[in-house]
Design an enzyme around this catalytic site. Structure first.
Site, PDB file in Angstrom:
ATOM      1  N   CYS A 196       5.240  20.502  -7.017  1.00 42.48           N
ATOM      2  CA  CYS A 196       6.200  19.716  -7.792  1.00 42.48           C
ATOM      3  C   CYS A 196       7.229  20.629  -8.455  1.00 42.48           C
ATOM      4  CB  CYS A 196       5.436  18.933  -8.852  1.00 42.48           C
ATOM      5  SG  CYS A 196       6.472  17.999  -9.974  1.00 42.48           S
ATOM      6  N   HIS A 227       0.813  -1.227   0.000  1.00 44.33           N
ATOM      7  CA  HIS A 227       0.000   0.000   0.000  1.00 44.33           C
ATOM      8  C   HIS A 227       0.842   1.271   0.000  1.00 44.33           C
ATOM      9  CE1 HIS A 227      -3.654  -2.420   1.729  1.00 44.33           C
ATOM     10  NE2 HIS A 227      -3.470  -2.603   0.445  1.00 44.33           N
TER      11      HIS A 227
HETATM   12  P1  OAD Z   1      -7.069  -3.105  10.303  1.00 44.08           P
HETATM   13  O1  OAD Z   1      -7.066  -1.898  11.164  1.00 44.08           O
HETATM   14  O2  OAD Z   1      -8.227  -3.309   9.387  1.00 44.08           O
HETATM   15  O3  OAD Z   1      -6.968  -4.401  11.215  1.00 44.08           O
HETATM   16  C1  OAD Z   1      -6.047  -4.491  12.271  1.00 44.08           C
HETATM   17  C2  OAD Z   1      -6.039  -5.904  12.806  1.00 44.08           C
HETATM   18  O4  OAD Z   1      -5.010  -6.010  13.767  1.00 44.08           O
HETATM   19  C3  OAD Z   1      -7.351  -6.347  13.481  1.00 44.08           C
HETATM   20  O5  OAD Z   1      -7.725  -7.639  12.999  1.00 44.08           O
HETATM   21  C4  OAD Z   1      -6.971  -6.400  14.969  1.00 44.08           C
HETATM   22  O6  OAD Z   1      -7.673  -7.434  15.664  1.00 44.08           O
HETATM   23  C5  OAD Z   1      -5.487  -6.727  14.887  1.00 44.08           C
HETATM   24  N1  OAD Z   1      -4.682  -6.278  16.041  1.00 44.08           N
HETATM   25  C6  OAD Z   1      -4.889  -5.229  16.871  1.00 44.08           C
HETATM   26  N2  OAD Z   1      -3.888  -5.118  17.759  1.00 44.08           N
HETATM   27  C7  OAD Z   1      -3.012  -6.127  17.476  1.00 44.08           C
HETATM   28  C8  OAD Z   1      -1.750  -6.521  18.025  1.00 44.08           C
HETATM   29  N3  OAD Z   1      -1.204  -5.868  19.030  1.00 44.08           N
HETATM   30  N4  OAD Z   1      -1.119  -7.590  17.465  1.00 44.08           N
HETATM   31  C9  OAD Z   1      -1.682  -8.259  16.422  1.00 44.08           C
HETATM   32  N5  OAD Z   1      -2.863  -7.915  15.875  1.00 44.08           N
HETATM   33  C10 OAD Z   1      -3.518  -6.863  16.380  1.00 44.08           C
HETATM   34  O7  OAD Z   1      -5.657  -3.086   9.526  1.00 44.08           O
HETATM   35  P2  OAD Z   1      -5.266  -3.744   8.126  1.00 44.08           P
HETATM   36  O8  OAD Z   1      -5.829  -5.124   8.017  1.00 44.08           O
HETATM   37  O9  OAD Z   1      -3.814  -3.572   8.000  1.00 44.08           O
HETATM   38  O10 OAD Z   1      -5.191   0.717   3.613  1.00 44.08           O
HETATM   39  O11 OAD Z   1      -6.005  -2.795   7.115  1.00 44.08           O
HETATM   40  C11 OAD Z   1      -5.847  -2.989   5.755  1.00 44.08           C
HETATM   41  C12 OAD Z   1      -5.825  -1.675   5.036  1.00 44.08           C
HETATM   42  O12 OAD Z   1      -7.001  -0.926   5.347  1.00 44.08           O
HETATM   43  C13 OAD Z   1      -4.688  -0.741   5.430  1.00 44.08           C
HETATM   44  O13 OAD Z   1      -3.476  -1.042   4.782  1.00 44.08           O
HETATM   45  C14 OAD Z   1      -5.228   0.594   5.036  1.00 44.08           C
HETATM   46  C15 OAD Z   1      -6.657   0.472   5.514  1.00 44.08           C
HETATM   47  O14 OAD Z   1      -7.598   1.255   4.850  1.00 44.08           O
HETATM   48  C16 OAD Z   1      -4.463   1.690   3.038  1.00 44.08           C
HETATM   49  O15 OAD Z   1      -3.838   2.517   3.674  1.00 44.08           O
HETATM   50  C17 OAD Z   1      -4.501   1.658   1.565  1.00 44.08           C
END
Ligand code: OAD
Length: 259
Positions: free
Chosen positions: A161, A124
């Site tokens: 830019c 991303h």
């Molecule tokens: P999310 O915020 O959707 O999910 C975070 C996950 O981490 C959840 O399933 C939580 O249960 C888990 N979690 C929380 N604390 C934790 C810890 N200490 N250790 C392990 N797990 C933990 O984040 P992403 O799945 O990364 O897109 O989100 C995907 C994308 O959605 C991001 O990259 C972003 C966002 O919109 C862009 O920026 C393009």
């Protein structure tokens, strides 16, 4: 006292110790214990406080550049002040035993690199990879204001830019945009080739990133899920370690090295 189930930890450590080509797929939960908000956490994820439509789309940037750039500069400030946690450091240490260890991350922070991981693919984009919104040329030299981390309401006009005078945008993937091609190619190649995938801290709701766990699984990889919550990836997991990444990854590495 650790909250990790001992039997699950032993099972995961056995899988890791037996693996020849482990890899990781990480999401925002990986950096949560470094003090960086996740997007969808029940307790104050970014998308519960802000609307992605107003901040994370090309149209949002066209409509209100000061709002969008300011919000990303705040996040640049927060990440600059944060430190890699014990989970990032444990993943970096995995490369001592498995030099090919690769990390595919959805995170736009740079904490894997700052922990010492060399093989990292950013699906991303990156918060500090600035480029022109008009001509797409890279832009360097933007200084994050020293107090940016203190002001989530920051409004700031983006720099212009040097080539075409267009506005500079953060080099992250916004909703409705394609993933950058080279990291996608690199990530799919790594994950097709791994024999064990650590899926850490992702809610598994954003595609196509979430599909990469299934890709590795279809190509024969075992899957260890590290997440306090169940996700769509739970069905693929051979073992689910229900704990935070910073707590469980050092334990996993330690146990694998001693088994
Ligand atoms: P999310 O915020 O959707 O999910 C975070 C996950 O981490 C959840 O399933 C939580 O249960 C888990 N979690 C929380 N604390 C934790 C810890 N200490 N250790 C392990 N797990 C933990 O984040 P992403 O799945 O990364 O897109 O989100 C995907 C994308 O959605 C991001 O990259 C972003 C966002 O919109 C862009 O920026 C393009």
């Amino acid at each position: 006292m650790s909250s990790v189930n001992k039997g699950d930890l032993r099972a995961a450590a056995t899988l890791l110790a037996a693996s020849n080509r482990p890899a990781a797929l990480t999401g925002a939960g990986m950096s949560a214990e470094s003090g960086i908000s996740t997007f969808r956490g029940a307790d104050g994820g970014l998308w519960s406080r802000w609307s992605p439509e107003e901040l994370a789309t090309p149209d949002a940037f066209r409509k209100d550049k000061g709002l969008v750039w300011g919000w990303y500069v705040w996040r640049m400030g927060v990440v600059a002040q944060a430190r890699p946690n014990a989970g990032h450091r444990a993943l970096a240490a995995l490369a001592e035993r498995w030099p090919e260890f690769a990390i595919v991350t959805q995170n736009v922070d740079n904490l894997h690199e700052r922990a010492g991981s060399a093989r990292v693919s950013h699906l991303h984009g990156g918060l500090y990879e600035h480029r022109c919104f008009a001509c797409a040329r890279p832009h360097s030299g933007f200084e994050v204001p020293a107090d940016a981390a203190d002001n989530p309401q920051l409004r700031l006009q983006p720099p212009r830019c040097r080539h075409c005078g267009g506005y500079i945008r953060p080099g992250v993937v916004w909703f409705g945009e394609q993933l950058p091609e080279a990291p996608w190619r690199q990530s799919t190649a790594w994950l097709k080739n791994c024999d064990l995938l650590l899926v850490i801290g992702t809610s598994a709701v954003v595609q196509p990133a979430a599909s990469l766990a299934g890709l590795a699984h279809r190509h024969g990889a075992k899957v260890i899920l590290i997440n306090p919550e169940a996700t769509e990836h739970s069905a693929l997991a051979d073992v689910h370690l229900k704990a935070g990444a910073a707590e469980v990854l050092p334990l996993l590495l330690d146990q694998a090295n001693n088994s």
